[in-house]
Write an enzyme that holds these catalytic residues in place. Structure first.
Site, PDB file in Angstrom:
ATOM      1  CB  ALA A 145     -87.139  68.640-110.183  1.00 20.06           C
ATOM      2  CB  CYS A 146     -84.444  64.328-111.426  1.00 18.56           C
ATOM      3  SG  CYS A 146     -85.664  62.632-110.360  1.00 18.56           S
ATOM      4  CG  LEU A 147     -84.624  64.972-116.687  1.00 20.21           C
ATOM      5  CD1 LEU A 147     -83.609  64.436-118.125  1.00 20.21           C
ATOM      6  CD2 LEU A 147     -85.507  66.151-117.952  1.00 20.21           C
TER       7      LEU A 147
END
Length: 271
Positions: A174-176
C-alpha cells in the site's frame, strides 16, 4: 463457484469492454488484472502507472519492466498527492483524496488513448476493510473486475502463479502514506524515511514488512513466521543503528505482526 469459473467470468466481462485503461501499480492485483486484460484485448489495453513520492522507485521500475517485457502499452503519469489540497494533513478520507486525483488524470489518458473504460484492481477481500478510496472508484465510474468476479487475494495469487507471474508471492503493498496515523502530517522527508527503513528490512530478507511512523518511534510489522530472524543480535543491532541514522530515535517490533489496515484499528465506531 470455483476459482477457474471466476477466471472465465473475469475474461468474459473484460472482453465485452472492448478497450480499457488499467490503473497499474505493479502490485499483485493490478498485475494480474493487466495480464488478463492484455491476454483478452491485446493492443486495446493501456496500462497507466502513477509516479509520486508516496510510492517507492522500486515499485515504479517493476511496473515499467513488466509492461515493457510483455509489449503492453503504458503511460507513466505524475500524480503527486502531496500537492492535493488537504492530503498532507492526513485526514481519515486521505485515500479518497488520492484516488480522486489519480482517476481524474487516468480519465484524461483514457480519452487520449481511446479507451472506453477504466479498470482498477480491488479484489473481493477489499470489501471487508475501511477503504474510502472505493468512493472515488464509484464516483468516477471506474470498474473493479476482480471484485465483480468475487476473486479473493488468495485466489489471485494462485492464478498468478499458474500464469507464471513473479508477483504471485509478492508482498502486499500500500502507498507509503498508509504508514502514518490519521492526522499525522505527511511530508516528503517522512516518506523518504519510511521508504529507506522498509528497503533495509527487505534487503535483510524480511519478506512482508511495514514500518509505521509514530514521530521518533518506528513500529516494525513483519510476518510472525519471521520473528525468529529478528532475534538474531546482529540483525537487531543493524536495524537499530540504521533506523537511528534514518532519523528514528526508537525502534519497536509490533508483537501482533504484519496485518493490513493496522492504522484503521482505532477507527472502530468513528467512521
Amino acid at each position: 463457484m470455483d476459482i477457474y469459473e471466476k477466471l472465465d467470468n473475469l475474461k468474459n466481462n473484460i472482453k465485452e469492454l472492448q478497450s480499457v485503461a488499467v490503473a497499474f501499480s505493479g502490485g499483485v492485483d493490478s498485475t494480474f488484472l493487466l495480464k488478463v486484460a492484455a491476454d483478452v484485448l491485446g493492443r486495446e489495453v493501456v496500462a497507466v502507472t502513477a509516479h509520486s513520492s508516496t510510492y517507492p522507485e522500486r515499485e515504479l521500475n517493476e511496473a515499467i519492466d513488466f509492461a515493457k517485457c510483455r509489449s503492453i502499452r503504458q503511460r507513466v503519469i505524475v500524480s503527486e498527492e502531496l500537492e492535493v489540497d488537504g492530503f498532507s494533513d492526513n485526514p481519515v478520507n486521505r485515500c479518497y483524496l488520492c484516488k480522486n486525483e489519480l482517476f481524474n488524470k487516468i480519465e484524461a489518458v483514457a480519452r487520449e488513448e481511446g479507451a472506453r473504460y477504466i479498470l482498477e484492481g480491488s479484489n473481493y477481500d477489499d470489501l471487508g476493510d475501511f477503504r474510502p478510496g472505493l468512493q472515488a472508484v464509484s464516483e468516477h465510474g471506474v470498474l473493479s473486475p476482480l471484485r465483480d468476479a468475487m476473486l479473493t487475494k488468495a485466489e489471485i495469487r494462485i492464478l498468478s502463479r499458474g500464469m507464471g507471474l513473479k508477483t504471485w508471492n509478492k508482498q502486499a503493498f500500500a502507498c507509503l502514506s498508509s504508514r502514518f496515523p490519521y492526522g499525522e502530517k505527511i511530508t516528503r522527508e517522512r516518506l523518504r524515511m519510511i521508504d529507506r527503513a522498509e528497503q533495509l528490512l527487505l534487503d535483510l530478507g524480511f519478506s512482508q514488512v511495514r514500518v509505521r511512523f509514530h514521530k521518533d518511534v518506528a513500529r516494525i510489522e513483519i510476518g510472525q513466521e519471521q520473528f525468529g530472524k529478528m532475534l538474531d543480535s546482529e540483525v537487531r543491532e543493524k536495524i537499530y543503528k540504521e533506523f537511528k541514522n534514518i532519523g528514528f530515535m526508537y525502534t519497536t517490533l509490533d508483537l501482533k505482526g504484519y496485518r493490513t489496515g493496522s492504522m484503521n484499528e482505532g477507527l472502530a465506531g468513528s467512521v
